[in-house]
Design an enzyme around this catalytic site. Structure first.
Site, PDB file in Angstrom:
ATOM      1  CB  SER A 124      43.744  -9.911 -25.991  1.00  0.00           C
ATOM      2  OG  SER A 124      44.951 -10.083 -26.717  1.00  0.00           O
ATOM      3  CE  LYS A 125      48.088  -7.326 -20.046  1.00  0.00           C
ATOM      4  NZ  LYS A 125      48.209  -7.522 -18.602  1.00  0.00           N
ATOM      5  NE  ARG A 126      48.775 -12.831 -23.726  1.00  0.00           N
ATOM      6  CZ  ARG A 126      47.757 -13.686 -23.838  1.00  0.00           C
ATOM      7  NH1 ARG A 126      47.491 -14.269 -24.992  1.00  0.00           N
ATOM      8  NH2 ARG A 126      47.011 -13.965 -22.797  1.00  0.00           N
ATOM      9  CE1 TYR A 182      43.784  -3.724 -20.347  1.00  0.00           C
ATOM     10  CE2 TYR A 182      45.457  -3.142 -18.735  1.00  0.00           C
ATOM     11  CZ  TYR A 182      44.603  -4.078 -19.303  1.00  0.00           C
ATOM     12  OH  TYR A 182      44.571  -5.346 -18.803  1.00  0.00           O
TER      13      TYR A 182
END
Ligand code: GLU
Length: 506
Positions: free
Chosen positions: A261-263, A273
């Site tokens: 995930s982004k986290r 990203y």
């Protein structure tokens, strides 16, 4: 495979930056389309107005451009099946939802959001479906007259699919093989919302049909939606035209536990990203591979190997090679762990492999952004050629190449001083004398002169090379020192020796 023309689509919702998993979905679609001489379509699925984020669509377009995965049909270039933005197709979908209601496969539901919220609070694991639908306000529970009245009064309502009881629906996934679902497990998803917009479930089926999509590849997270879509294909009478589906494996956290995930990126210090994404609402900047200094070729190469291999040990592939070798049969079912060190390795390999000339504009930007003045393109290319094997990310070119354009800002004097002698000062002064008058200036000739003088002065060459490097570079790094001197040219080499002698002797 049937002889139907291959038409694949990437169908993102413009809700934020593009996760590397999203770009891998684009890549696999693109590779499949190109391999089968088909079309690659970009369709923007922006029917959820609440999740719509300004700037996300242009970000997606820029991202595809950067990667060189340019669609044949899209909101930008248009195409036979335009428009390619679902919000602009709003008027198309109602007819199909109404058709399903007429057939008894869908129904109107008048429950207000507050009523539904209340149900969720009161009933544990509340689902709008077989168990509860009869007790709610919809065209299955109300009389025909009541429904007509509500519709005439333009009471806000949605259209929901009526999931059949006790059925099993299945399909053949190109990666997973036979997959089946119990209809009892699935709730009555909304197909058309109160604002007249379709939900993803209705729009994806209608558009895949109308746009003659032959194959639909999407992330594994969409698998739970498959039973709803399968029924819609069937109920709308389009089953024979249903695309072949493949659900791509997840990209996992480095430890293999769960989806990346982004986290995780923020926590572990690497981008998730494709490109920097700035969220205007929160003011948060999520870093991207591009800005960190990845080449698009390397980024695609590393994505291709997340869940796919060609059955050999080959790891470095050009896009053309990928088009040639890609097959869904070799995409694994299991999730692929993301390894940032490996990602950097791909980039280093690609920098090495690239022609110096093709890196010119990227490197020039890295240098000029740091205030280095680059005027001579031919010289820049020579420099790149000499140092590219030492760079992992594009910004590394600053450290590895700036000294070719300006005097070192700092000198690692400590590495020299303790062993510095007058004899060495004399050596370098004599070296200047010897080379000043030279008509030709090249690495080999300079090396010969340097070594001959060292022998004459009975100083070990090894003791002179490090100081010489520090004079030219400032530190203990860089390519062969005589190559550096050749590129710098005679005058600059002499100037740098003189300047450094002052420092070493002070
Ligand atoms: N709009 C969906 C998404 O945002 C597309 C899923 C699909 O390809 O069917 O990922």
């Amino acid at each position: 495979m049937s002889d139907k023309k291959v038409r694949v689509r990437f169908a993102p919702s413009p809700t934020g930056g593009l996760h590397l998993g999203g770009v891998r979905t684009v890549l696999f679609n693109y590779l499949f389309a190109k391999k089968h001489k088909g079309d690659f379509i970009l369709r923007i699925e922006d029917t959820d107005q609440n999740r719509y984020v300004e700037g996300a669509e242009s970000y997606i377009l820029d991202c595809l451009q950067w990667c060189g995965l340019v669609p044949d049909e899209s909101p930008v270039v248009g195409g036979r099946f335009a428009p390619y933005r679902q919000s602009e197709r709003k008027s198309i979908y109602r007819e199909y939802a109404e058709r399903l209601v007429m057939q008894g496969h869908a129904y109107y539901a008048f429950d207000t959001p507050e009523e539904l919220e209340q149900n969720r609070k009161e009933i544990p694991n509340f689902q709008y479906g077989q168990v509860y639908r009869k007790g709610l306000r919809n065209s299955l529970s109300l009389t025909e007259h009541e429904v007509d009245q509500l519709l005439d009064a333009q009471t806000p309502h949605v259209i929901r699919i009526k999931m059949p009881a006790d059925e099993r629906v299945s399909f053949n996934d190109m990666i997973r093989g036979h997959v089946s679902f119990e209809t009892n497990q699935v709730d009555d998803k909304v197909l058309l919302k109160a604002d007249g917009m379709p939900t993803y479930h209705l729009a994806v089926v209608v558009d895949d049909y109308l746009m003659k999509i032959s194959h639909a590849f999407r992330g594994e997270e969409w698998l739970p939606s498959a039973p709803v879509h399968l029924l819609l294909w069937d109920y709308l009478g389009w089953k024979a035209n249903m695309p072949q589906w493949a659900h791509l494996p997840l990209i996992l956290k480095p430890d293999g536990h769960g989806k990346l995930s982004k986290r995780d990126g923020a926590r572990l210090g690497f981008p998730v990203y494709a490109m920097n994404w700035f969220d205007a609402k929160t003011g948060e900047l999520t870093p991207g591979f591009r800005e960190l200094g990845f080449l698009p070729e390397a980024f695609l190469n590393l994505l291709a190997t997340l869940g796919w291999n060609d059955g050999t040990d080959q790891e470095i592939f050009t896009l053309d090679e990928l088009v040639d070798k890609f097959s869904l049969e070799r995409v694994s079912k299991a999730g692929a762990k993301f390894d940032f060190e490996k990602a950097k390795w791909f980039n280093a390999e690609w920098i090495k492999k690239s022609e110096a000339g093709s890196l010119k504009s990227e490197v020039s930007k890295v240098l000029t952004d740091k205030g280095v003045i680059v005027t001579d393109d031919a010289y820049l290319v020579k420099v790149i050629d000499k140092v590219k094997d030492r760079c992992v990310l594009l910004p590394d070119f600053y450290q590895q190449a700036a000294y070719f354009f300006e005097q070192p800002k700092e000198y690692d004097v400590n590495s020299v001083k303790s062993k510095w002698t007058d004899a060495k000062t004399e050596f370098f002064n004599l070296l200047i004398d010897r080379v000043s008058g030279a008509e030709t200036w090249d690495a080999a000739k300079l090396e010969t002169t340097f070594k001959a003088l060292a022998e004459e002065k009975a100083i070990k060459v090894g003791e002179l090379l490090l100081p010489f490097r520090i004079m030219l570079v400032g530190g203990k790094f860089g390519p062969h020192v005589f190559d550096i001197a050749e590129l710098l040219g005679k005058e600059k080499t002499i100037q740098r020796i003189e300047k450094a002698l002052d420092l070493f002797n002070s």
